[in-house]
Design a protein around this motif. Structure first.
Motif, PDB file in Angstrom:
ATOM      1  N   SER A  74     -52.211 -53.928 -56.230  1.00 39.80           N
ATOM      2  CA  SER A  74     -53.160 -52.873 -56.572  1.00 39.80           C
ATOM      3  C   SER A  74     -54.565 -53.411 -56.760  1.00 39.80           C
ATOM      4  O   SER A  74     -55.555 -52.673 -56.626  1.00 39.80           O
ATOM      5  N   ALA A  75     -54.669 -54.697 -57.070  1.00 38.59           N
ATOM      6  CA  ALA A  75     -55.963 -55.295 -57.413  1.00 38.59           C
ATOM      7  C   ALA A  75     -56.698 -55.866 -56.212  1.00 38.59           C
ATOM      8  O   ALA A  75     -57.611 -56.666 -56.376  1.00 38.59           O
ATOM      9  N   GLY A  76     -56.321 -55.484 -55.014  1.00 41.76           N
ATOM     10  CA  GLY A  76     -57.071 -55.897 -53.844  1.00 41.76           C
ATOM     11  C   GLY A  76     -56.300 -56.707 -52.830  1.00 41.76           C
ATOM     12  O   GLY A  76     -56.807 -56.957 -51.718  1.00 41.76           O
ATOM     13  N   PHE A  77     -55.068 -57.094 -53.136  1.00 43.31           N
ATOM     14  CA  PHE A  77     -54.312 -57.920 -52.199  1.00 43.31           C
ATOM     15  C   PHE A  77     -53.352 -57.106 -51.331  1.00 43.31           C
ATOM     16  O   PHE A  77     -52.847 -57.612 -50.327  1.00 43.31           O
ATOM     17  N   GLY A  78     -53.112 -55.857 -51.713  1.00 40.30           N
ATOM     18  CA  GLY A  78     -52.160 -55.051 -50.958  1.00 40.30           C
ATOM     19  C   GLY A  78     -52.619 -54.736 -49.550  1.00 40.30           C
ATOM     20  O   GLY A  78     -51.844 -54.843 -48.589  1.00 40.30           O
ATOM     21  N   ILE A  79     -53.890 -54.369 -49.381  1.00 41.05           N
ATOM     22  CA  ILE A  79     -54.404 -54.030 -48.060  1.00 41.05           C
ATOM     23  C   ILE A  79     -54.346 -55.228 -47.114  1.00 41.05           C
ATOM     24  O   ILE A  79     -53.864 -55.113 -45.975  1.00 41.05           O
ATOM     25  N   PRO A  80     -54.819 -56.421 -47.521  1.00 42.46           N
ATOM     26  CA  PRO A  80     -54.691 -57.589 -46.622  1.00 42.46           C
ATOM     27  C   PRO A  80     -53.250 -57.907 -46.246  1.00 42.46           C
ATOM     28  O   PRO A  80     -52.983 -58.317 -45.108  1.00 42.46           O
ATOM     29  N   VAL A  81     -52.317 -57.750 -47.179  1.00 41.30           N
ATOM     30  CA  VAL A  81     -50.907 -57.995 -46.859  1.00 41.30           C
ATOM     31  C   VAL A  81     -50.457 -57.074 -45.720  1.00 41.30           C
ATOM     32  O   VAL A  81     -49.832 -57.519 -44.746  1.00 41.30           O
ATOM     33  N   LEU A  82     -50.789 -55.801 -45.827  1.00 38.60           N
ATOM     34  CA  LEU A  82     -50.370 -54.846 -44.802  1.00 38.60           C
ATOM     35  C   LEU A  82     -51.121 -55.059 -43.491  1.00 38.60           C
ATOM     36  O   LEU A  82     -50.555 -54.879 -42.405  1.00 38.60           O
ATOM     37  N   ASP A  83     -52.382 -55.455 -43.578  1.00 39.89           N
ATOM     38  CA  ASP A  83     -53.127 -55.775 -42.358  1.00 39.89           C
ATOM     39  C   ASP A  83     -52.501 -56.969 -41.629  1.00 39.89           C
ATOM     40  O   ASP A  83     -52.478 -57.017 -40.394  1.00 39.89           O
ATOM     41  N   ASN A  84     -51.996 -57.943 -42.391  1.00 35.99           N
ATOM     42  CA  ASN A  84     -51.303 -59.076 -41.777  1.00 35.99           C
ATOM     43  C   ASN A  84     -50.036 -58.623 -41.067  1.00 35.99           C
ATOM     44  O   ASN A  84     -49.696 -59.128 -39.989  1.00 35.99           O
ATOM     45  N   PHE A  85     -49.304 -57.691 -41.690  1.00 33.45           N
ATOM     46  CA  PHE A  85     -48.123 -57.140 -41.037  1.00 33.45           C
ATOM     47  C   PHE A  85     -48.507 -56.517 -39.691  1.00 33.45           C
ATOM     48  O   PHE A  85     -47.824 -56.694 -38.679  1.00 33.45           O
ATOM     49  N   ARG A  86     -49.619 -55.772 -39.693  1.00 34.01           N
ATOM     50  CA  ARG A  86     -50.051 -55.089 -38.469  1.00 34.01           C
ATOM     51  C   ARG A  86     -50.397 -56.104 -37.379  1.00 34.01           C
ATOM     52  O   ARG A  86     -50.017 -55.930 -36.215  1.00 34.01           O
ATOM     53  N   GLU A  87     -51.116 -57.158 -37.737  1.00 30.95           N
ATOM     54  CA  GLU A  87     -51.439 -58.196 -36.762  1.00 30.95           C
ATOM     55  C   GLU A  87     -50.169 -58.890 -36.276  1.00 30.95           C
ATOM     56  O   GLU A  87     -50.036 -59.208 -35.089  1.00 30.95           O
ATOM     57  N   ALA A  88     -49.213 -59.111 -37.177  1.00 33.19           N
ATOM     58  CA  ALA A  88     -47.963 -59.774 -36.805  1.00 33.19           C
ATOM     59  C   ALA A  88     -47.225 -58.989 -35.728  1.00 33.19           C
ATOM     60  O   ALA A  88     -46.614 -59.572 -34.824  1.00 33.19           O
ATOM     61  N   LEU A  89     -47.282 -57.662 -35.811  1.00 29.69           N
ATOM     62  CA  LEU A  89     -46.501 -56.798 -34.924  1.00 29.69           C
ATOM     63  C   LEU A  89     -47.324 -56.260 -33.766  1.00 29.69           C
ATOM     64  O   LEU A  89     -46.904 -55.314 -33.097  1.00 29.69           O
ATOM     65  N   ARG A  90     -48.471 -56.858 -33.499  1.00 27.60           N
ATOM     66  CA  ARG A  90     -49.391 -56.329 -32.485  1.00 27.60           C
ATOM     67  C   ARG A  90     -48.762 -56.246 -31.107  1.00 27.60           C
ATOM     68  O   ARG A  90     -49.084 -55.345 -30.321  1.00 27.60           O
ATOM     69  N   GLN A  91     -47.860 -57.178 -30.776  1.00 27.70           N
ATOM     70  CA  GLN A  91     -47.275 -57.172 -29.429  1.00 27.70           C
ATOM     71  C   GLN A  91     -45.846 -56.637 -29.398  1.00 27.70           C
ATOM     72  O   GLN A  91     -45.174 -56.712 -28.376  1.00 27.70           O
ATOM     73  N   GLY A  92     -45.383 -56.105 -30.526  1.00 31.54           N
ATOM     74  CA  GLY A  92     -44.050 -55.521 -30.546  1.00 31.54           C
ATOM     75  C   GLY A  92     -43.177 -56.092 -31.651  1.00 31.54           C
ATOM     76  O   GLY A  92     -43.654 -56.765 -32.567  1.00 31.54           O
TER      77      GLY A  92
END
Length: 316
Positions: free
Chosen positions: A197-215
Protein backbone atom coordinates in the motif's frame (compact mmCIF):
# COMPACT_ATOMS: atom_id res chain seq x y z
CA UNK A 1 18.94 1.21 -22.98
CA UNK A 2 18.52 2.88 -19.60
CA UNK A 3 15.45 2.46 -17.42
CA UNK A 4 15.50 4.61 -14.31
CA UNK A 5 19.30 4.42 -14.17
CA UNK A 6 19.61 0.65 -14.65
CA UNK A 7 21.40 -0.86 -17.60
CA UNK A 8 19.09 -3.19 -19.55
CA UNK A 9 20.10 -5.28 -22.56
CA UNK A 10 20.13 -8.79 -24.02
CA UNK A 11 22.88 -11.39 -24.27
CA UNK A 12 23.03 -13.96 -27.06
CA UNK A 13 23.82 -17.48 -25.86
CA UNK A 14 25.93 -20.04 -27.75
CA UNK A 15 22.74 -21.75 -28.99
CA UNK A 16 21.43 -18.47 -30.44
CA UNK A 17 18.83 -17.72 -27.78
CA UNK A 18 18.71 -14.27 -26.19
CA UNK A 19 18.41 -13.60 -22.46
CA UNK A 20 17.29 -10.25 -21.11
CA UNK A 21 19.45 -8.76 -18.36
CA UNK A 22 19.42 -5.62 -16.23
CA UNK A 23 22.35 -4.39 -14.16
CA UNK A 24 22.20 -2.42 -10.93
CA UNK A 25 24.68 -1.03 -8.45
CA UNK A 26 28.39 -0.50 -8.94
CA UNK A 27 30.08 -2.32 -11.85
CA UNK A 28 33.39 -2.33 -9.96
CA UNK A 29 32.11 -4.34 -6.98
CA UNK A 30 31.10 -7.93 -6.18
CA UNK A 31 29.08 -9.44 -9.08
CA UNK A 32 25.82 -11.11 -8.02
CA UNK A 33 23.66 -12.98 -10.54
CA UNK A 34 20.04 -12.46 -9.50
CA UNK A 35 17.20 -14.95 -10.09
CA UNK A 36 13.83 -13.18 -10.04
CA UNK A 37 10.58 -14.38 -8.50
CA UNK A 38 7.45 -15.92 -10.02
CA UNK A 39 6.13 -14.49 -12.24
CA UNK A 40 8.54 -11.58 -12.46
CA UNK A 41 11.47 -10.36 -14.50
CA UNK A 42 14.84 -8.61 -14.65
CA UNK A 43 13.24 -5.32 -13.51
CA UNK A 44 12.38 -6.72 -10.06
CA UNK A 45 15.40 -5.18 -8.27
CA UNK A 46 14.56 -1.71 -9.64
CA UNK A 47 12.02 -1.23 -6.85
CA UNK A 48 14.77 -0.78 -4.26
CA UNK A 49 18.18 0.93 -4.16
CA UNK A 50 21.15 -1.35 -4.84
CA UNK A 51 24.61 -0.37 -3.62
CA UNK A 52 27.85 -2.09 -2.66
CA UNK A 53 27.44 -4.86 -5.26
CA UNK A 54 27.01 -5.31 -9.00
CA UNK A 55 23.59 -6.97 -9.31
CA UNK A 56 22.82 -8.61 -12.65
CA UNK A 57 19.20 -9.74 -12.96
CA UNK A 58 18.40 -12.21 -15.75
CA UNK A 59 15.00 -12.95 -17.31
CA UNK A 60 14.35 -16.69 -17.35
CA UNK A 61 13.41 -18.20 -20.74
CA UNK A 62 9.97 -17.06 -21.84
CA UNK A 63 9.90 -14.07 -19.50
CA UNK A 64 10.48 -10.41 -20.35
CA UNK A 65 13.12 -10.11 -23.06
CA UNK A 66 14.31 -13.74 -22.94
CA UNK A 67 13.57 -16.19 -25.71
CA UNK A 68 11.64 -19.33 -24.70
CA UNK A 69 13.31 -22.72 -24.32
CA UNK A 70 11.03 -25.63 -25.09
CA UNK A 71 10.96 -28.36 -22.45
CA UNK A 72 13.39 -26.54 -20.17
CA UNK A 73 14.30 -27.99 -16.80
CA UNK A 74 15.79 -26.50 -13.66
CA UNK A 75 19.23 -27.80 -14.61
CA UNK A 76 19.25 -25.87 -17.90
CA UNK A 77 19.55 -22.65 -15.91
CA UNK A 78 23.09 -23.02 -14.50
CA UNK A 79 24.50 -23.30 -18.03
CA UNK A 80 22.55 -20.19 -19.08
CA UNK A 81 23.93 -18.29 -16.09
CA UNK A 82 27.45 -19.50 -16.84
CA UNK A 83 27.05 -18.22 -20.41
CA UNK A 84 25.84 -14.84 -19.14
CA UNK A 85 28.81 -14.64 -16.77
CA UNK A 86 31.19 -15.55 -19.59
CA UNK A 87 29.69 -12.88 -21.86
CA UNK A 88 30.18 -10.30 -19.10
CA UNK A 89 33.73 -11.41 -18.42
CA UNK A 90 32.97 -12.74 -14.95
CA UNK A 91 34.98 -15.58 -13.46
CA UNK A 92 33.51 -16.14 -10.00
CA UNK A 93 30.34 -14.56 -8.69
CA UNK A 94 27.65 -14.82 -6.05
CA UNK A 95 24.07 -15.81 -6.80
CA UNK A 96 20.78 -14.80 -5.18
CA UNK A 97 17.24 -16.05 -5.67
CA UNK A 98 14.00 -14.54 -4.42
CA UNK A 99 10.81 -16.60 -3.99
CA UNK A 100 10.41 -18.58 -7.24
CA UNK A 101 13.99 -17.68 -8.15
CA UNK A 102 15.45 -19.56 -5.19
CA UNK A 103 15.37 -23.00 -6.86
CA UNK A 104 17.29 -21.54 -9.80
CA UNK A 105 19.88 -19.91 -7.56
CA UNK A 106 20.30 -23.16 -5.63
CA UNK A 107 20.75 -25.07 -8.90
CA UNK A 108 23.52 -22.66 -9.91
CA UNK A 109 25.28 -23.12 -6.57
CA UNK A 110 24.99 -26.91 -6.87
CA UNK A 111 26.22 -27.18 -10.47
CA UNK A 112 28.69 -24.29 -10.79
CA UNK A 113 30.53 -24.98 -7.55
CA UNK A 114 33.92 -23.54 -8.48
CA UNK A 115 32.42 -20.29 -9.74
CA UNK A 116 29.97 -19.53 -6.90
CA UNK A 117 31.36 -17.55 -3.95
CA UNK A 118 28.12 -16.99 -2.07
CA UNK A 119 24.42 -17.87 -2.15
CA UNK A 120 21.36 -16.05 -0.80
CA UNK A 121 17.96 -17.77 -0.75
CA UNK A 122 15.25 -15.22 0.06
CA UNK A 123 11.70 -16.31 0.95
CA UNK A 124 12.35 -19.12 -1.49
CA UNK A 125 10.39 -22.09 -2.81
CA UNK A 126 12.04 -25.33 -1.60
CA UNK A 127 12.12 -28.82 -3.15
CA UNK A 128 8.61 -30.33 -3.30
CA UNK A 129 7.43 -32.75 -0.66
CA UNK A 130 10.30 -32.05 1.76
CA UNK A 131 9.68 -31.39 5.44
CA UNK A 132 6.89 -32.50 7.73
CA UNK A 133 4.12 -34.09 5.72
CA UNK A 134 0.93 -32.05 5.66
CA UNK A 135 -2.27 -31.90 3.65
CA UNK A 136 -2.52 -34.00 0.50
CA UNK A 137 0.88 -35.53 1.17
CA UNK A 138 2.63 -32.20 0.67
CA UNK A 139 5.65 -31.19 2.72
CA UNK A 140 6.72 -27.62 3.51
CA UNK A 141 4.25 -26.20 0.98
CA UNK A 142 1.11 -27.45 2.77
CA UNK A 143 -1.13 -24.57 3.75
CA UNK A 144 0.53 -21.73 1.82
CA UNK A 145 -0.17 -20.11 -1.53
CA UNK A 146 2.76 -22.13 -2.89
CA UNK A 147 0.77 -25.31 -2.18
CA UNK A 148 -1.83 -24.29 -4.77
CA UNK A 149 0.91 -23.62 -7.31
CA UNK A 150 2.70 -26.89 -6.58
CA UNK A 151 -0.47 -28.99 -6.93
CA UNK A 152 -1.59 -27.48 -10.24
CA UNK A 153 0.85 -29.64 -12.17
CA UNK A 154 -0.88 -32.76 -10.90
CA UNK A 155 -4.12 -31.74 -12.66
CA UNK A 156 -3.79 -32.29 -16.44
CA UNK A 157 -4.23 -29.09 -18.46
CA UNK A 158 -4.74 -26.89 -15.42
CA UNK A 159 -1.46 -24.94 -15.45
CA UNK A 160 -1.89 -23.38 -18.94
CA UNK A 161 -5.52 -22.47 -18.26
CA UNK A 162 -4.76 -20.78 -14.92
CA UNK A 163 -1.71 -19.03 -16.38
CA UNK A 164 -3.71 -17.71 -19.33
CA UNK A 165 -6.42 -16.36 -17.03
CA UNK A 166 -3.82 -14.77 -14.77
CA UNK A 167 -2.08 -13.12 -17.72
CA UNK A 168 -5.39 -11.75 -19.00
CA UNK A 169 -6.00 -10.26 -15.57
CA UNK A 170 -2.52 -8.79 -15.18
CA UNK A 171 -2.28 -7.42 -18.73
CA UNK A 172 -5.89 -6.33 -19.07
CA UNK A 173 -6.43 -4.55 -15.74
CA UNK A 174 -4.54 -1.38 -14.82
CA UNK A 175 -2.14 -1.75 -11.89
CA UNK A 176 -3.96 0.51 -9.37
CA UNK A 177 -7.22 -1.41 -9.78
CA UNK A 178 -5.43 -4.76 -9.70
CA UNK A 179 -3.61 -3.72 -6.52
CA UNK A 180 -6.89 -2.83 -4.83
CA UNK A 181 -8.18 -6.30 -5.71
CA UNK A 182 -5.03 -7.94 -4.38
CA UNK A 183 -5.19 -6.04 -1.10
CA UNK A 184 -8.85 -6.86 -0.65
CA UNK A 185 -8.88 -10.53 -1.59
CA UNK A 186 -5.25 -11.64 -1.36
CA UNK A 187 -5.35 -12.71 2.31
CA UNK A 188 -1.97 -11.08 2.86
CA UNK A 189 -0.49 -10.55 6.33
CA UNK A 190 -0.48 -6.98 7.59
CA UNK A 191 3.25 -6.34 6.96
CA UNK A 192 2.79 -7.23 3.28
CA UNK A 193 -0.36 -5.13 2.98
CA UNK A 194 1.49 -2.19 4.51
CA UNK A 195 4.46 -2.19 2.11
CA UNK A 196 2.30 -2.86 -0.96
CA UNK A 197 0.00 0.00 0.00
CA UNK A 198 2.94 2.31 0.65
CA UNK A 199 4.15 2.46 -2.93
CA UNK A 200 5.58 -0.97 -3.72
CA UNK A 201 2.41 -2.65 -4.95
CA UNK A 202 2.26 -0.91 -8.33
CA UNK A 203 5.90 -1.74 -9.26
CA UNK A 204 5.34 -5.38 -8.26
CA UNK A 205 2.37 -5.63 -10.62
CA UNK A 206 4.19 -3.75 -13.37
CA UNK A 207 6.98 -6.34 -13.11
CA UNK A 208 4.40 -9.09 -13.52
CA UNK A 209 3.15 -7.36 -16.68
CA UNK A 210 6.66 -7.10 -18.14
CA UNK A 211 7.31 -10.74 -17.22
CA UNK A 212 4.27 -11.88 -19.21
CA UNK A 213 4.77 -9.55 -22.19
CA UNK A 214 5.36 -12.41 -24.64
CA UNK A 215 2.86 -14.87 -23.19
CA UNK A 216 2.50 -17.51 -20.48
CA UNK A 217 5.25 -19.91 -21.54
CA UNK A 218 7.74 -18.86 -18.88
CA UNK A 219 5.20 -19.05 -16.07
CA UNK A 220 3.85 -22.44 -17.19
CA UNK A 221 7.37 -23.87 -17.36
CA UNK A 222 8.19 -22.57 -13.88
CA UNK A 223 5.02 -23.97 -12.33
CA UNK A 224 5.84 -27.42 -13.67
CA UNK A 225 9.49 -27.23 -12.69
CA UNK A 226 8.75 -26.30 -9.07
CA UNK A 227 6.45 -29.27 -8.56
CA UNK A 228 8.66 -31.96 -10.09
CA UNK A 229 11.95 -33.50 -8.89
CA UNK A 230 14.67 -30.91 -9.26
CA UNK A 231 17.47 -33.21 -10.37
CA UNK A 232 20.10 -32.15 -7.84
CA UNK A 233 20.73 -32.46 -4.11
CA UNK A 234 20.97 -29.12 -2.23
CA UNK A 235 23.23 -30.91 0.25
CA UNK A 236 25.92 -30.71 -2.41
CA UNK A 237 26.03 -26.91 -2.23
CA UNK A 238 29.35 -25.80 -0.75
CA UNK A 239 29.15 -22.02 -1.21
CA UNK A 240 28.57 -19.92 1.93
CA UNK A 241 24.79 -19.67 2.15
CA UNK A 242 22.36 -17.33 3.90
CA UNK A 243 18.64 -18.12 4.00
CA UNK A 244 16.25 -15.23 4.68
CA UNK A 245 12.56 -15.66 5.51
CA UNK A 246 9.76 -13.84 7.32
CA UNK A 247 7.82 -15.81 9.90
CA UNK A 248 4.48 -14.38 8.66
CA UNK A 249 5.02 -15.35 5.02
CA UNK A 250 1.87 -17.04 3.73
CA UNK A 251 2.96 -17.17 0.09
CA UNK A 252 5.96 -19.44 0.70
CA UNK A 253 5.62 -20.83 4.26
CA UNK A 254 8.58 -20.48 6.60
CA UNK A 255 8.85 -24.29 6.58
CA UNK A 256 10.52 -23.90 3.16
CA UNK A 257 13.40 -22.00 4.76
CA UNK A 258 13.71 -24.71 7.41
CA UNK A 259 13.95 -27.32 4.65
CA UNK A 260 16.80 -25.42 2.99
CA UNK A 261 18.54 -25.03 6.35
CA UNK A 262 18.35 -28.79 6.88
CA UNK A 263 19.44 -29.72 3.37
CA UNK A 264 22.36 -27.24 3.27
CA UNK A 265 24.00 -28.03 6.63
CA UNK A 266 26.42 -25.08 6.66
CA UNK A 267 23.74 -22.51 5.77
CA UNK A 268 22.71 -19.76 8.15
CA UNK A 269 18.95 -19.25 8.59
CA UNK A 270 17.92 -15.65 9.21
CA UNK A 271 14.30 -15.79 10.31
CA UNK A 272 12.76 -12.35 10.83
CA UNK A 273 9.84 -11.95 13.18
CA UNK A 274 6.89 -9.89 11.97
CA UNK A 275 7.69 -10.00 8.26
CA UNK A 276 5.85 -11.50 5.33
CA UNK A 277 6.75 -12.33 1.75
CA UNK A 278 6.99 -8.79 0.39
CA UNK A 279 7.87 -6.86 3.53
CA UNK A 280 10.99 -8.99 4.14
CA UNK A 281 12.77 -7.66 1.06
CA UNK A 282 11.42 -4.11 1.28
CA UNK A 283 12.35 -3.63 4.93
CA UNK A 284 15.61 -5.58 5.02
CA UNK A 285 17.16 -5.37 1.55
CA UNK A 286 20.24 -3.57 2.87
CA UNK A 287 20.85 -6.33 5.41
CA UNK A 288 20.30 -9.03 2.79
CA UNK A 289 22.78 -7.44 0.40
CA UNK A 290 25.27 -6.88 3.22
CA UNK A 291 25.05 -10.51 4.33
CA UNK A 292 25.67 -11.83 0.85
CA UNK A 293 28.60 -9.49 0.31
CA UNK A 294 30.08 -10.34 3.70
CA UNK A 295 30.06 -14.11 3.30
CA UNK A 296 31.32 -13.92 -0.27
CA UNK A 297 34.13 -11.51 0.54
CA UNK A 298 35.18 -12.98 3.87
CA UNK A 299 34.83 -16.72 3.38
CA UNK A 300 35.38 -17.48 -0.31
CA UNK A 301 37.65 -20.50 -0.54
CA UNK A 302 37.50 -21.07 3.22
CA UNK A 303 35.85 -23.81 5.26
CA UNK A 304 32.25 -22.61 5.06
CA UNK A 305 30.96 -25.07 7.64
CA UNK A 306 32.66 -23.22 10.48
CA UNK A 307 32.24 -19.70 9.10
CA UNK A 308 28.84 -19.37 7.44
CA UNK A 309 26.96 -19.69 10.73
CA UNK A 310 27.31 -15.99 11.41
CA UNK A 311 24.51 -13.83 10.01
CA UNK A 312 26.36 -10.70 8.88
CA UNK A 313 24.43 -7.63 7.89
CA UNK A 314 21.45 -7.91 10.23
CA UNK A 315 22.18 -4.47 11.63
CA UNK A 316 23.08 -2.93 8.28
Amino acid sequence: MYLGGLRSSTITLPDGRRLGIAEYGDPATLPVLYCHGFPSCRLEPSMLPVSGIRLIAVDRPGYGLSDPLSGRTLLDWPQDIASVADALGLGRFAVAGVSGGAPYAAACAARLKDRIIGLALICGIAPPGEGKEGANGAGWEAGGAAARLMTLDRLPGTVPVIAALARRLVVGVDSPRLLRTLLRFGHLPEPDRAVLSAGFGIPVLDNFREALRQGIGGAVADARIYARPWGFDPAGIVAPTVIWHGNLDNQVPVAAAEVYARLIPHARLCLLEGDGHFSLVVRHHHAILASLFAIAERYAGDDVTSHARACPGLDA
